[in-house]
Structure formats: structure tokens, C-alpha cells
Design a protein around this motif. Sequence first.
Motif, mmCIF file in Angstrom:
data_model
loop_
_atom_site.group_PDB
_atom_site.id
_atom_site.type_symbol
_atom_site.label_atom_id
_atom_site.label_comp_id
_atom_site.label_asym_id
_atom_site.label_seq_id
_atom_site.Cartn_x
_atom_site.Cartn_y
_atom_site.Cartn_z
ATOM 1 N N LYS A 158 0.833 -1.206 0.000
ATOM 2 C CA LYS A 158 0.000 0.000 0.000
ATOM 3 C C LYS A 158 0.866 1.254 0.000
ATOM 4 N N LYS A 159 1.967 1.220 0.754
ATOM 5 C CA LYS A 159 2.882 2.365 0.814
ATOM 6 C C LYS A 159 3.518 2.609 -0.553
ATOM 7 N N VAL A 160 3.997 1.548 -1.204
ATOM 8 C CA VAL A 160 4.599 1.688 -2.527
ATOM 9 C C VAL A 160 3.567 2.220 -3.518
ATOM 10 N N LEU A 161 2.361 1.699 -3.474
ATOM 11 C CA LEU A 161 1.299 2.172 -4.357
ATOM 12 C C LEU A 161 1.036 3.664 -4.146
ATOM 13 N N ASP A 162 0.953 4.084 -2.895
ATOM 14 C CA ASP A 162 0.732 5.502 -2.594
ATOM 15 C C ASP A 162 1.878 6.362 -3.122
ATOM 16 N N GLU A 163 3.122 5.885 -2.969
ATOM 17 C CA GLU A 163 4.281 6.635 -3.456
ATOM 18 C C GLU A 163 4.264 6.732 -4.980
ATOM 19 N N LEU A 164 3.919 5.642 -5.645
ATOM 20 C CA LEU A 164 3.849 5.660 -7.104
ATOM 21 C C LEU A 164 2.758 6.607 -7.600
ATOM 22 N N ARG A 165 1.656 6.652 -6.894
ATOM 23 C CA ARG A 165 0.597 7.603 -7.255
ATOM 24 C C ARG A 165 1.046 9.040 -7.000
ATOM 25 N N ALA A 166 1.694 9.276 -5.865
ATOM 26 C CA ALA A 166 2.169 10.628 -5.536
ATOM 27 C C ALA A 166 3.191 11.120 -6.552
ATOM 28 N N ASP A 167 4.001 10.207 -7.071
ATOM 29 C CA ASP A 167 5.022 10.555 -8.067
ATOM 30 C C ASP A 167 4.480 10.507 -9.494
ATOM 31 N N ASN A 168 3.179 10.296 -9.628
ATOM 32 C CA ASN A 168 2.481 10.286 -10.922
ATOM 33 C C ASN A 168 2.925 9.188 -11.884
ATOM 34 N N TYR A 169 3.357 8.050 -11.347
ATOM 35 C CA TYR A 169 3.605 6.882 -12.188
ATOM 36 C C TYR A 169 2.298 6.132 -12.419
#
Length: 77
Positions: free
Chosen positions: A43-54
Motif C-alpha cells: 500500500k505504501k509503494v502504491l501511494d508513493e507511485l501515485r504521488a510521483d504520478n507513475y
Amino acid sequence: MQEIDIFKKVFLLAIAKREDGESMDETMKSLVNTGMFDINEAKKVLDELRADNYIVGDNLSMTGVVVANQAEQEFKQ
């Protein structure tokens, strides 16, 4: 473009290779089942990827597609 860690590359590649109709939750659970992540890390990785617009919504952005394709080539070597 910033260097992206192996966990994020695997996550993006899993999204790029998922089956039609497979939800983000199902993709995340399949990664957890491999033992690479626990659910909280995923979930953390997913949130980071969304925040970084990947990832935008439940799909890869153009940048996410590029990174996923690069990861696929890197893993084939």
C-alpha cells in the motif's frame, strides 16, 4: 527522471502485465502473495507511485509505462 527502486519497478511491471479486468487490489494482493511485500508495504509503494504520478487512478501514466517497459528489459538481461 529520478532513479526508481526495484520494488517500485516490480510493482509498475505487475500493473503493466495484469489481465484485463484485474483490479489494482488484485494486483497488489498477487504481489503480496509472492512474498515480496507485506500488505502495508504494498500500500505504501502504491501511494508513493501515485504521488510521483507513475500511476493515475488505477492505470499507469505515460511515465509509468516507460518505467515498466524499461524494467521489463532490465529484468530480461
